[in-house]
Design a protein around this motif. Structure first.
Motif, PDB file in Angstrom:
ATOM      1  N   ARG A 245      -4.474 -53.098   3.842  1.00 31.63           N
ATOM      2  CA  ARG A 245      -3.863 -51.795   3.575  1.00 31.63           C
ATOM      3  C   ARG A 245      -2.357 -51.922   3.741  1.00 31.63           C
ATOM      4  O   ARG A 245      -1.853 -52.140   4.849  1.00 31.63           O
ATOM      5  N   LEU A 246      -1.657 -51.816   2.627  1.00 31.33           N
ATOM      6  CA  LEU A 246      -0.197 -51.946   2.601  1.00 31.33           C
ATOM      7  C   LEU A 246       0.389 -50.654   2.050  1.00 31.33           C
ATOM      8  O   LEU A 246       0.174 -50.314   0.883  1.00 31.33           O
ATOM      9  N   GLY A 247       1.115 -49.917   2.891  1.00 31.87           N
ATOM     10  CA  GLY A 247       1.778 -48.708   2.432  1.00 31.87           C
ATOM     11  C   GLY A 247       0.839 -47.666   1.869  1.00 31.87           C
ATOM     12  O   GLY A 247       1.161 -46.994   0.890  1.00 31.87           O
ATOM     13  N   GLY A 248      -0.339 -47.501   2.438  1.00 27.46           N
ATOM     14  CA  GLY A 248      -1.273 -46.476   1.988  1.00 27.46           C
ATOM     15  C   GLY A 248      -2.176 -46.901   0.862  1.00 27.46           C
ATOM     16  O   GLY A 248      -3.061 -46.150   0.458  1.00 27.46           O
ATOM     17  N   THR A 249      -1.972 -48.091   0.310  1.00 24.85           N
ATOM     18  CA  THR A 249      -2.844 -48.584  -0.750  1.00 24.85           C
ATOM     19  C   THR A 249      -3.460 -49.910  -0.312  1.00 24.85           C
ATOM     20  O   THR A 249      -3.006 -50.548   0.635  1.00 24.85           O
ATOM     21  N   GLU A 250      -4.521 -50.305  -1.011  1.00 24.33           N
ATOM     22  CA  GLU A 250      -5.176 -51.576  -0.709  1.00 24.33           C
ATOM     23  C   GLU A 250      -4.694 -52.638  -1.684  1.00 24.33           C
ATOM     24  O   GLU A 250      -4.617 -52.404  -2.900  1.00 24.33           O
ATOM     25  N   THR A 251      -4.373 -53.804  -1.151  1.00 20.56           N
ATOM     26  CA  THR A 251      -3.906 -54.935  -1.946  1.00 20.56           C
ATOM     27  C   THR A 251      -4.678 -56.171  -1.522  1.00 20.56           C
ATOM     28  O   THR A 251      -4.939 -56.367  -0.326  1.00 20.56           O
ATOM     29  N   HIS A 319      -7.189 -40.805  -6.796  1.00 25.20           N
ATOM     30  CA  HIS A 319      -7.264 -39.742  -5.790  1.00 25.20           C
ATOM     31  C   HIS A 319      -8.524 -39.890  -4.939  1.00 25.20           C
ATOM     32  O   HIS A 319      -8.499 -39.729  -3.712  1.00 25.20           O
ATOM     33  N   ASP A 320      -9.664 -40.227  -5.595  1.00 30.26           N
ATOM     34  CA  ASP A 320     -10.913 -40.398  -4.842  1.00 30.26           C
ATOM     35  C   ASP A 320     -10.805 -41.543  -3.856  1.00 30.26           C
ATOM     36  O   ASP A 320     -11.322 -41.468  -2.738  1.00 30.26           O
ATOM     37  N   ALA A 321     -10.134 -42.633  -4.267  1.00 32.20           N
ATOM     38  CA  ALA A 321      -9.984 -43.773  -3.356  1.00 32.20           C
ATOM     39  C   ALA A 321      -9.134 -43.393  -2.160  1.00 32.20           C
ATOM     40  O   ALA A 321      -9.373 -43.837  -1.044  1.00 32.20           O
ATOM     41  N   LYS A 322      -8.085 -42.549  -2.386  1.00 29.63           N
ATOM     42  CA  LYS A 322      -7.254 -42.120  -1.266  1.00 29.63           C
ATOM     43  C   LYS A 322      -8.058 -41.287  -0.272  1.00 29.63           C
ATOM     44  O   LYS A 322      -7.871 -41.375   0.941  1.00 29.63           O
ATOM     45  N   ILE A 323      -8.944 -40.433  -0.802  1.00 33.05           N
ATOM     46  CA  ILE A 323      -9.780 -39.634   0.090  1.00 33.05           C
ATOM     47  C   ILE A 323     -10.655 -40.537   0.943  1.00 33.05           C
ATOM     48  O   ILE A 323     -10.810 -40.340   2.149  1.00 33.05           O
ATOM     49  N   LEU A 324     -11.230 -41.582   0.318  1.00 34.32           N
ATOM     50  CA  LEU A 324     -12.052 -42.521   1.079  1.00 34.32           C
ATOM     51  C   LEU A 324     -11.233 -43.230   2.133  1.00 34.32           C
ATOM     52  O   LEU A 324     -11.685 -43.448   3.250  1.00 34.32           O
ATOM     53  N   ASP A 325      -9.986 -43.604   1.798  1.00 37.57           N
ATOM     54  CA  ASP A 325      -9.129 -44.246   2.783  1.00 37.57           C
ATOM     55  C   ASP A 325      -8.859 -43.330   3.964  1.00 37.57           C
ATOM     56  O   ASP A 325      -8.839 -43.751   5.111  1.00 37.57           O
ATOM     57  N   ALA A 326      -8.626 -42.031   3.667  1.00 38.84           N
ATOM     58  CA  ALA A 326      -8.332 -41.093   4.743  1.00 38.84           C
ATOM     59  C   ALA A 326      -9.526 -40.891   5.653  1.00 38.84           C
ATOM     60  O   ALA A 326      -9.384 -40.615   6.839  1.00 38.84           O
TER      61      ALA A 326
END
Length: 493
Positions: A245-251, A319-326
């Motif tokens: 998880r880098l800066g709120g996204t997955e890399t 957006h759905d992936a961000k919800i899952l991350d949260a």
């Protein structure tokens, strides 16, 4: 499916095992399946063929030949699996489906025991009626009631894992361009094998390898050696994707090979010397001392890894992936996946103290049973190593570069488990994990839950506490049997 003309108050499913006909009350039959892919359960009785994925649930599949006709050889290719209700759904491997039929049931006496026979116009005209509940109860007498933790789907070692996390710093280590690095475990979502179908992106920079699909989203892949300014050959079969998880996204960071999972005391981790920081910041956050031999591993900063590169503007996830991350903090669980005899198993990351390469020399222990392959010195502590193949009742494997020692710690017990390989770290959604159907016959095998993966395969998850307790019992029992090793200590590869 053929239908018989015979009428009656009840209907039956008639099928064959060998040359004989058998029948089940049609009211308990839920569906008929073609033989599905099966996941073996270690230590299970021969009657349990394995677990199948039935719409996200783990279905125990029983080999009826071994229960009803143990004198028959197991069928090489059963034609159907009957899903029936026996207190819980079970799958029954049968040779051939004859028909759904009516018929007349009668009682026959064989000495002091009764059996029910069905007279019908299908098949041989005579079928033995099976009492499925009683048959399953007799074939699996050691079935135990699930614990409240299992029923709720909670990790069995949650408390122990939390204590271990508080006492040690957990790091995922790996090799990039021949050098050892690590990242904090809490920043690593999972570790995956590098798939062959990486889609390249034109003009994306030297470090960008392309993108791959991951759970309905797109995961960008970056070469870690290139990010660090190091020259490295193209990835090979040992390459792994460390999803960070880098800066709120997955890399995905592509590394040469996955290294040990490290759990180190805080005093074994030192900040980067100030003299190395002159002239700007560095992507290395700290230096950790792994062992008494002075092995050093550089701990990378996930926050600064992409600074100054042209790949910082990678597209954000959906957006759905961000919800899952949260929601990830409370709805997911990380497991380490290890392989034994061609099958994969998971164990909670919190119970894994570390993963080690198998040393060239292990010291034999006097009077130790065969399943104890030797002892190793781990930072001043002597650790017994148990062959997990033998622990699961399988023949020993051959030495190879993929073999690893998984050091588990739970409830005050510590042991090293020799496995065929450690392939990845997975972050599993909580709703993909269910209690395992209790047909194993061996509580000490530790398999208490099953996860359904993205490809619909099943991953048995072992409870570290139960596995270590069962291993300790097996070692003590084997040591008391005649013929245990009673030789002087020697060295073995």
């Amino acid at each position: 499916m053929p239908e018989a003309d015979v009428t009656g108050d009840r209907r039956y499913l008639v099928f064959t095992l060998g040359s004989d006909d058998y029948a089940l009350d049609a009211e308990i039959v839920r569906e008929l399946l073609r033989p599905p892919a099966l996941t073996r359960v270690p230590g299970a009785p021969a009657a349990l063929a394995g677990l199948a994925n039935l719409r996200g649930a783990a279905l125990p599949v029983l080999d009826l030949r071994r229960i009803v006709r143990p004198d028959l050889e197991p069928a090489t290719e059963p034609s159907r699996v009957v899903v029936a209700e026996a207190g819980e759904p079970v799958g029954l491997m049968v040779d051939r489906i004859v028909a759904f039929s009516g018929g007349t049931e009668s009682v026959e006496m064989d000495g002091t025991s009764k059996s029910w026979r069905l007279a019908t116009t299908v098949g041989s005209g005579r079928a033995r009626v099976l009492d499925l509940r009683a048959m399953v109860a007799e074939a699996f007498p050691r079935r135990r009631a699930g614990t409240s933790a299992q029923a709720a789907g909670r990790p069995a070692s949650q408390g122990v894992a939390g204590e271990a996390e508080a006492e040690h710093v957990a790091l995922v280590s790996f090799t990039a361009a021949g050098r050892s690095y690590a990242l904090p475990l809490e920043r690593v979502s999972e570790v995956l094998a590098l798939p062959p179908d990486v889609v390249p992106l034109p003009r994306a920079g030297n470090a960008a390898l392309g993108v791959v699909a991951l759970r309905g989203s797109v995961l960008p892949l970056l070469s870690l050696p290139a990010l660090l300014g190091l020259a490295a050959p193209p990835p090979n079969a040992d390459a792994r994707i460390v999803v960070v998880r880098l800066g709120g996204t997955e890399t995905g960071l592509v590394v040469d090979v996955l290294g040990p999972i490290l759990r180190l005391a805080p005093d074994a981790i030192d900040p980067v010397p100030s003299s190395l920081r002159q002239g700007g910041t560095t992507v290395v956050d700290a230096i950790c001392r792994v062992d008494a031999a002075g092995t050093l591993v550089s701990v990378l900063s996930a926050d600064r890894l992409l600074e100054g590169t042209i790949v910082t503007a990678l597209p954000e996830r959906s957006h759905d992936a961000k919800i899952l991350d949260a929601q990830a903090g409370g709805s997911t669980e990380q497991v380490v996946v290890f392989d034994v005899a061609g099958e994969s198993y998971g164990v909670a990351v919190g119970a894994v103290r570390e993963v080690l390469r198998v040393p060239e020399i292990m010291t034999r222990l006097p009077r130790s049973p065969d399943l104890v392959v030797g002892a190793i010195n781990v930072r001043g502590t002597v650790l017994a190593v148990v062959d997990q193949r033998r622990r699961f009742g399988l023949p020993p494997g051959e030495a190879g570069p993929r073999r690893r020692i998984v050091v588990l710690e739970a409830d005050g017990s510590v042991a090293g488990l020799l496995v065929d390989g450690v392939s990845r770290i997975l972050r599993l959604e909580a709703n993909a994990i269910r209690p395992a159907p209790d047909f194993s016959g061996d509580a000490g095998n530790g398999v208490d839950r099953v996860a359904t993966l993205d490809d619909d395969s099943l991953l048995p998850i072992v409870d570290a506490s139960a596995l270590l307790a069962g291993t300790e019992r097996s070692v003590h029992a084997a040591g008391k049997r005649p013929g245990g090793r009673d030789a002087a200590p020697d060295a073995a590869a």
